[in-house]
Design a protein around this motif. Structure first.
Motif, PDB file in Angstrom:
ATOM      1  N   LYS A 128       2.116 -13.243  -9.682  1.00 29.53           N
ATOM      2  CA  LYS A 128       3.304 -12.730  -8.972  1.00 29.53           C
ATOM      3  C   LYS A 128       3.083 -11.361  -8.343  1.00 29.53           C
ATOM      4  CE  LYS A 128       5.264 -16.421 -10.614  1.00 29.53           C
ATOM      5  NZ  LYS A 128       5.251 -17.644  -9.789  1.00 29.53           N
ATOM      6  N   TYR A 129       1.840 -11.051  -7.975  1.00 28.19           N
ATOM      7  CA  TYR A 129       1.595  -9.812  -7.241  1.00 28.19           C
ATOM      8  C   TYR A 129       1.594 -10.121  -5.746  1.00 28.19           C
ATOM      9  CZ  TYR A 129       0.467  -7.314 -11.494  1.00 28.19           C
ATOM     10  OH  TYR A 129       0.541  -6.710 -12.728  1.00 28.19           O
ATOM     11  N   PRO A 130       2.106  -9.215  -4.905  1.00 31.63           N
ATOM     12  CA  PRO A 130       2.206  -9.493  -3.467  1.00 31.63           C
ATOM     13  C   PRO A 130       0.838  -9.521  -2.784  1.00 31.63           C
ATOM     14  CG  PRO A 130       2.903  -7.252  -3.944  1.00 31.63           C
ATOM     15  CD  PRO A 130       2.711  -7.925  -5.271  1.00 31.63           C
ATOM     16  N   GLU A 131       0.739 -10.331  -1.752  1.00 31.35           N
ATOM     17  CA  GLU A 131      -0.532 -10.527  -1.058  1.00 31.35           C
ATOM     18  C   GLU A 131      -1.042  -9.234  -0.424  1.00 31.35           C
ATOM     19  OE1 GLU A 131      -2.604 -13.609   2.107  1.00 31.35           O
ATOM     20  OE2 GLU A 131      -0.568 -13.943   1.410  1.00 31.35           O
ATOM     21  N   GLU A 132      -0.142  -8.327  -0.040  1.00 33.81           N
ATOM     22  CA  GLU A 132      -0.594  -7.099   0.620  1.00 33.81           C
ATOM     23  C   GLU A 132      -1.420  -6.193  -0.292  1.00 33.81           C
ATOM     24  OE1 GLU A 132       3.938  -6.637  -0.103  1.00 33.81           O
ATOM     25  OE2 GLU A 132       2.546  -8.182   0.605  1.00 33.81           O
ATOM     26  N   CYS A 133      -1.416  -6.468  -1.596  1.00 32.21           N
ATOM     27  CA  CYS A 133      -2.264  -5.703  -2.521  1.00 32.21           C
ATOM     28  C   CYS A 133      -3.749  -6.053  -2.352  1.00 32.21           C
ATOM     29  CB  CYS A 133      -1.888  -5.999  -3.971  1.00 32.21           C
ATOM     30  SG  CYS A 133      -0.227  -5.541  -4.446  1.00 32.21           S
ATOM     31  N   TYR A 134      -4.014  -7.177  -1.709  1.00 30.84           N
ATOM     32  CA  TYR A 134      -5.357  -7.763  -1.747  1.00 30.84           C
ATOM     33  C   TYR A 134      -6.441  -6.812  -1.250  1.00 30.84           C
ATOM     34  CZ  TYR A 134      -9.240 -10.890  -0.745  1.00 30.84           C
ATOM     35  OH  TYR A 134     -10.475 -11.461  -0.689  1.00 30.84           O
ATOM     36  N   GLU A 135      -6.280  -6.248  -0.040  1.00 31.34           N
ATOM     37  CA  GLU A 135      -7.355  -5.442   0.537  1.00 31.34           C
ATOM     38  C   GLU A 135      -7.622  -4.186  -0.280  1.00 31.34           C
ATOM     39  OE1 GLU A 135      -9.673  -5.910   2.800  1.00 31.34           O
ATOM     40  OE2 GLU A 135      -8.918  -7.947   3.026  1.00 31.34           O
ATOM     41  N   GLU A 136      -6.571  -3.542  -0.747  1.00 37.00           N
ATOM     42  CA  GLU A 136      -6.756  -2.322  -1.535  1.00 37.00           C
ATOM     43  C   GLU A 136      -7.503  -2.623  -2.819  1.00 37.00           C
ATOM     44  OE1 GLU A 136      -4.263   1.509  -3.291  1.00 37.00           O
ATOM     45  OE2 GLU A 136      -3.171  -0.184  -2.411  1.00 37.00           O
ATOM     46  N   VAL A 137      -7.119  -3.704  -3.482  1.00 34.13           N
ATOM     47  CA  VAL A 137      -7.783  -4.074  -4.730  1.00 34.13           C
ATOM     48  C   VAL A 137      -9.215  -4.539  -4.458  1.00 34.13           C
ATOM     49  CG1 VAL A 137      -7.752  -5.688  -6.663  1.00 34.13           C
ATOM     50  CG2 VAL A 137      -5.646  -4.576  -5.926  1.00 34.13           C
ATOM     51  N   ALA A 138      -9.416  -5.275  -3.368  1.00 37.18           N
ATOM     52  CA  ALA A 138     -10.758  -5.739  -3.013  1.00 37.18           C
ATOM     53  C   ALA A 138     -11.701  -4.566  -2.843  1.00 37.18           C
ATOM     54  CB  ALA A 138     -10.707  -6.570  -1.734  1.00 37.18           C
ATOM     55  N   ASN A 139     -11.265  -3.557  -2.104  1.00 33.09           N
ATOM     56  CA  ASN A 139     -12.115  -2.390  -1.871  1.00 33.09           C
ATOM     57  C   ASN A 139     -12.313  -1.573  -3.140  1.00 33.09           C
ATOM     58  OD1 ASN A 139     -12.636  -2.785   0.917  1.00 33.09           O
ATOM     59  ND2 ASN A 139     -10.573  -2.081   1.391  1.00 33.09           N
ATOM     60  N   ALA A 140     -11.301  -1.563  -3.991  1.00 31.91           N
ATOM     61  CA  ALA A 140     -11.380  -0.774  -5.221  1.00 31.91           C
ATOM     62  C   ALA A 140     -12.312  -1.403  -6.248  1.00 31.91           C
ATOM     63  CB  ALA A 140      -9.991  -0.624  -5.830  1.00 31.91           C
ATOM     64  N   ILE A 141     -12.425  -2.714  -6.238  1.00 26.96           N
ATOM     65  CA  ILE A 141     -13.161  -3.406  -7.303  1.00 26.96           C
ATOM     66  C   ILE A 141     -14.457  -3.989  -6.778  1.00 26.96           C
ATOM     67  CG2 ILE A 141     -13.048  -5.213  -9.044  1.00 26.96           C
ATOM     68  CD1 ILE A 141     -10.110  -4.813  -9.313  1.00 26.96           C
ATOM     69  N   TRP A 142     -14.410  -5.176  -6.236  1.00 29.48           N
ATOM     70  CA  TRP A 142     -15.675  -5.884  -6.014  1.00 29.48           C
ATOM     71  C   TRP A 142     -16.406  -5.472  -4.748  1.00 29.48           C
ATOM     72  CZ3 TRP A 142     -10.886  -8.178  -6.045  1.00 29.48           C
ATOM     73  CH2 TRP A 142     -10.433  -8.762  -4.876  1.00 29.48           C
ATOM     74  N   ARG A 143     -15.809  -4.606  -3.905  1.00 28.73           N
ATOM     75  CA  ARG A 143     -16.552  -4.075  -2.763  1.00 28.73           C
ATOM     76  C   ARG A 143     -17.059  -2.665  -3.027  1.00 28.73           C
ATOM     77  NH1 ARG A 143     -12.250  -6.193   1.755  1.00 28.73           N
ATOM     78  NH2 ARG A 143     -12.614  -8.418   1.447  1.00 28.73           N
ATOM     79  N   SER A 144     -16.853  -2.175  -4.233  1.00 27.15           N
ATOM     80  CA  SER A 144     -17.292  -0.819  -4.580  1.00 27.15           C
ATOM     81  C   SER A 144     -18.621  -0.864  -5.332  1.00 27.15           C
ATOM     82  CB  SER A 144     -16.239  -0.118  -5.447  1.00 27.15           C
ATOM     83  OG  SER A 144     -16.254  -0.659  -6.756  1.00 27.15           O
ATOM     84  N   LYS A 145     -19.330   0.248  -5.319  1.00 23.81           N
ATOM     85  CA  LYS A 145     -20.583   0.345  -6.063  1.00 23.81           C
ATOM     86  C   LYS A 145     -20.348   0.255  -7.568  1.00 23.81           C
ATOM     87  CE  LYS A 145     -24.074   0.532  -3.313  1.00 23.81           C
ATOM     88  NZ  LYS A 145     -25.135  -0.498  -3.415  1.00 23.81           N
ATOM     89  N   ASP A 146     -19.126   0.555  -7.998  1.00 23.38           N
ATOM     90  CA  ASP A 146     -18.831   0.460  -9.425  1.00 23.38           C
ATOM     91  C   ASP A 146     -18.993  -0.975  -9.930  1.00 23.38           C
ATOM     92  OD1 ASP A 146     -18.198   3.176  -9.593  1.00 23.38           O
ATOM     93  OD2 ASP A 146     -16.112   2.816  -9.011  1.00 23.38           O
ATOM     94  N   TRP A 147     -18.798  -1.944  -9.037  1.00 22.59           N
ATOM     95  CA  TRP A 147     -18.966  -3.339  -9.456  1.00 22.59           C
ATOM     96  C   TRP A 147     -20.399  -3.598  -9.919  1.00 22.59           C
ATOM     97  CZ3 TRP A 147     -15.446  -6.888 -10.499  1.00 22.59           C
ATOM     98  CH2 TRP A 147     -15.887  -8.181 -10.750  1.00 22.59           C
ATOM     99  N   ASP A 148     -21.385  -2.917  -9.308  1.00 18.58           N
ATOM    100  CA  ASP A 148     -22.779  -3.082  -9.735  1.00 18.58           C
ATOM    101  C   ASP A 148     -22.957  -2.658 -11.187  1.00 18.58           C
ATOM    102  OD1 ASP A 148     -23.387  -3.956  -7.218  1.00 18.58           O
ATOM    103  OD2 ASP A 148     -24.371  -2.113  -6.574  1.00 18.58           O
ATOM    104  N   GLU A 149     -22.281  -1.580 -11.565  1.00 14.84           N
ATOM    105  CA  GLU A 149     -22.379  -1.122 -12.955  1.00 14.84           C
ATOM    106  C   GLU A 149     -21.739  -2.127 -13.908  1.00 14.84           C
ATOM    107  OE1 GLU A 149     -24.183   1.943 -13.732  1.00 14.84           O
ATOM    108  OE2 GLU A 149     -24.709   1.023 -11.823  1.00 14.84           O
TER     109      GLU A 149
END
Length: 201
Positions: A26-47
């Motif tokens: 039940k989270y809105p779709e507009e959250c997608y890009e911000e969360v995408a960049n924050a998590i799996w498109r960040s270098k932190d995901w490598d760690e």
């Protein structure tokens, strides 16, 4: 002579549906890009994939990247159930290759938490001859060590292996270590390129 097929897992044998994963909660779709960049498109995901940080530590790093999505990020990193799905062809393809006389392995960047929560999607692994996940060895593709560890663990020769990966940087890493490597786009394309390789032997 090519004797071994080595698969990446993500986007080759397993698919991901990130949008459905949080829309179902039940989270809105507009959250997608911000969360995408924050998590799996960040270098932190490598760690995260390297398994060198705890779940709590990596969650805090993700939240720093998108502080406005703290609740969503905490939910996602706490529970990946429903995120992954096994590709329809995964088990059949593995069995087909084994029937042709190949040994079949996996070499994948995968975190402990995702492996645990997405176990159903990884149900093809018992059909394989072995493999390495990054979180178990603390290195990730395209680091040269991870390719070498696979060869050493199973007494393989790089020149006898074909590696499929959907990320070009990981394909290039395998090629530097002496593997034949195919940049995976879809099953039909990968099979066609494998057939061409086998013809040249």
């Amino acid at each position: 002579m090519i004797k071994n097929i080595v698969f990446d897992i993500g986007n080759v044998l397993v698919g991901y549906d990130w949008k459905r994963h949080y829309l179902n909660r039940k989270y809105p779709e507009e959250c997608y890009e911000e969360v995408a960049n924050a998590i799996w498109r960040s270098k932190d995901w490598d760690e995260y994939d390297r398994g060198v940080l705890s779940d709590d530590q990596i969650t805090e790093l993700f939240i720093k990247n998108a502080p406005g999505q703290e609740q969503l990020i905490r939910m996602m990193t706490a529970d990946y159930h429903g995120l992954c799905y096994k590709k329809d062809y995964a088990i059949d393809w593995i069995n087909e290759l084994k029937g042709q006389g190949f040994k079949v392995f996996y070499l994948s960047n995968y975190s402990y938490k995702m492996r645990t929560d997405c176990a159903d999607a990884l149900g093809f692994i018992p059909y394989m001859d072995g493999g390495i996940m990054s979180c178990d060895v603390k290195v990730i593709k395209p680091m040269p060590e991870i390719y070498r560890l696979l060869l050493e663990k199973y007494d393989l020769k790089a020149e006898e292996c074909v590696f499929f990966d959907d990320m070009k940087v990981n394909v290039e890493g395998a090629e530097r270590e002496g593997f034949f490597a195919i940049h995976f786009k879809d099953k039909a394309q990968a099979e066609a390129e494998l057939a061409e390789l086998l013809k040249r032997e």
